[in-house]
Write an enzyme that holds these catalytic residues in place. Structure first.
Site, mmCIF file in Angstrom:
data_model
loop_
_atom_site.group_PDB
_atom_site.id
_atom_site.type_symbol
_atom_site.label_atom_id
_atom_site.label_comp_id
_atom_site.label_asym_id
_atom_site.label_seq_id
_atom_site.Cartn_x
_atom_site.Cartn_y
_atom_site.Cartn_z
ATOM 1 N N ASP A 289 -1.344 -4.957 -5.533
ATOM 2 C CA ASP A 289 -2.778 -4.741 -5.357
ATOM 3 C C ASP A 289 -3.505 -5.035 -6.666
ATOM 4 O O ASP A 289 -2.889 -5.115 -7.732
ATOM 5 C CB ASP A 289 -3.050 -3.323 -4.834
ATOM 6 N N GLU A 290 -4.840 -5.199 -6.561
ATOM 7 C CA GLU A 290 -5.594 -5.624 -7.744
ATOM 8 C C GLU A 290 -5.565 -4.602 -8.878
ATOM 9 O O GLU A 290 -5.687 -4.963 -10.048
ATOM 10 C CB GLU A 290 -7.050 -5.946 -7.364
ATOM 11 N N LYS B 252 -13.267 -5.635 6.401
ATOM 12 C CA LYS B 252 -14.020 -4.503 5.840
ATOM 13 C C LYS B 252 -14.993 -4.903 4.722
ATOM 14 O O LYS B 252 -15.818 -4.094 4.311
ATOM 15 C CB LYS B 252 -13.037 -3.449 5.302
ATOM 16 N N LYS C 291 2.107 -9.204 -2.159
ATOM 17 C CA LYS C 291 1.426 -9.161 -3.447
ATOM 18 C C LYS C 291 1.149 -7.745 -3.911
ATOM 19 O O LYS C 291 1.060 -6.816 -3.102
ATOM 20 C CB LYS C 291 0.131 -9.971 -3.421
ATOM 21 N N HIS D 153 -7.254 -12.904 -7.370
ATOM 22 C CA HIS D 153 -8.007 -11.820 -6.727
ATOM 23 C C HIS D 153 -9.380 -11.799 -7.368
ATOM 24 O O HIS D 153 -9.518 -12.082 -8.550
ATOM 25 C CB HIS D 153 -7.275 -10.488 -6.929
ATOM 26 N N LYS E 28 0.866 -1.190 0.000
ATOM 27 C CA LYS E 28 0.000 0.000 0.000
ATOM 28 C C LYS E 28 0.888 1.220 0.000
ATOM 29 O O LYS E 28 1.988 1.173 0.559
ATOM 30 C CB LYS E 28 -0.905 0.010 1.238
#
Ligand code: CAP
Ligand code: MG
Length: 410
Positions: free
Chosen positions: A180-181, A306, A178, A266, A152
């Protein structure tokens, strides 16, 4: 509108042989239930809205049949011969295609699918599966959950910055890092440059910690095979695909090439299809198809983080990743989305230890930064592996203690 030849597609006395039929469970809302259900079976097999002059008697054996109709529950059996071997898009165009748009249907949801063994055997399934991924990290004996992070911010870091975050995550004890998408190969972080730098960071962390590590490079795009080959050529050991935005066929094509690296799946966009419990397709179905398509790790939800999804549904998906399936390997379930070290306990309680626990914010948001956040997560995983409570373990593990303190109310 009444579909033609309704009787052909409705037989409530029919008891389909599960070795010869694909079986589907639907939830359906419709004014004229019988007509609607029969129309559904017709539309996804041999029929259409009117009689056609071109049909042949021998084609009748390919008609799908509604064999149960109770309230909103509709069960349909599709003769296996209407499906092409190993072709997920064709399966979906059939059992989950036009039917969702039919005027007579108000709401329709495909809740489950089961397949004959002979059909299952036409899919490759995962190359590694959970056990294969455990072998890469070396947890076949300990059986502890794997832990990982998503770099992130999701987008914006350059390759050097991404590699630095990844290095600290691995050095702190995480097994997996990994992309991120939504990070693929944007100008601020070109794929090739990122892969080279992150893999160098992984080598460094490996030699310093003596542990094995995994980097899931997001190859999602229009040139996935080239990207996968690039990862392989540079010593990478995992590729990641956003399987729903890229599509099942694209995923199957990558799996069928056999790059010799696990595929991390993902599920971005799944909720557009799965979230409305009265319409669309359940995550259970999408996950079963992901397993057939050959992914080795799949995001299944968390119930505690979340993202939306109740425990019961996620547990069902999790079980489907591990159930015996005509020799097809299992898929390592990934729990991700709003997770922090304090969630390790409920995740293991709900789903057991055969899970990958991933946290982005819950690692890089630690007051001590990524390295300390990674340590806190590894400590939480070690605690559950040793059968200790996090509270107990945190007494002698300051990083975990800080994380539990920071996120105690989340
Ligand atoms: C998690 C994550 C994952 C979600 C996907 C994110 O980050 O990277 O994409 O977990 O959800 O972008 O939100 P955080 P799911 O740990 O910072 O939340 O697994 O349900 O598909
Ligand atoms: Mg993400």
């Amino acid at each position: 509108m009444k579909y033609a030849n309704q009787d052909k597609y409705l037989d409530l006395k029919f008891n389909p042989d599960p070795d010869k039929y694909v079986l589907a469970d639907f939830y359906m809302e419709c004014g004229a239930e019988k007509a609607c259900a029969a129309g559904l079976a017709a539309e996804s097999s041999t029929g259409t809205w009117t009689k056609v002059t071109t049909t042949k008697r021998r084609i009748d054996r390919l008609a799908a049949k509604v064999y149960k109709l109770r309230g909103n529950q509709v069960k349909v059996a599709y003769p296996v011969d209407i499906f092409e071997d190993g072709n997920i898009p064709q399966l979906l165009s059939d059992v989950a295609g036009n039917i969702f748009g039919m005027k007579i249907v108000k709401n329709l949801r495909l809740n489950d699918l089961t397949f004959p063994k002979s059909y299952l055997k036409t899919f490759k399934g995962p190359q590694f599966g959970m056990e294969g991924v455990r072998k890469i990290i070396g947890t076949s004996k300990s059986r502890r959950p794997h832990c990982g992070t998503i770099v992130k911010p999701k987008v914006g870091l350059n390759p050097e910055e991404t590699a630095s975050v990844a290095y600290h995550a691995w050095a702190g004890g995480l097994d997996l890092v990994k992309d991120d998408e939504n990070l693929t190969s944007q100008k601020f972080c070109p794929f090739e440059d990122r892969v080279i730098k992150v893999l160098a960071a992984m080598d460094l962390a490996r030699s310093e910690t003596g542990e094995k590590k995994i980097y899931c490079a997001n190859i999602t795009g229009v040139n996935m095979a080239e990207r996968a080959q690039f990862v392989k050529d540079h010593g990478g050991n995992c590729i990641m695909i956003d399987i729903l935005t890229a599509g099942y066929a694209a995923t199957q094509e990558i799996r069928n090439i056999n790059f010799g690296m696990p595929i991390h799946a993902h599920r971005a966009m799944h909720a557009a299809i799965t979230r409305n419990r009265r319409h669309g397709i359940s995550m259970l179905v999408l996950a079963k198809l992901a397993r057939l398509s050959g992914v080795d790790q799949l995001h299944i939800g968390t119930a505690v983080g979340k993202m939306e999804g109740p425990v019961k549904e996620i547990k069902e998906i999790h079980d489907a990743m591990y159930e015996q399936l005509a020799g097809i390997k299992s898929v390592f379930s990934v729990c991700s989305g709003g997770i922090h070290p304090g969630h390790v306990e409920p995740l293991v309680k709900n789903f057991g230890k055969d899970i990958v626990i991933q946290a982005g914010g819950g690692i890089h948001g630690h007051p001590g930064g990524t390295l300390t956040g990674a340590r806190a997560m590894r400590q939480a995983v070690e605690a559950v592996a040793k059968g200790k409570t996090l509270k107990e373990y945190a007494k002698n593990h300051i990083e975990l203690d800080t994380a539990l303190g920071k996120w105690s109310k989340v």
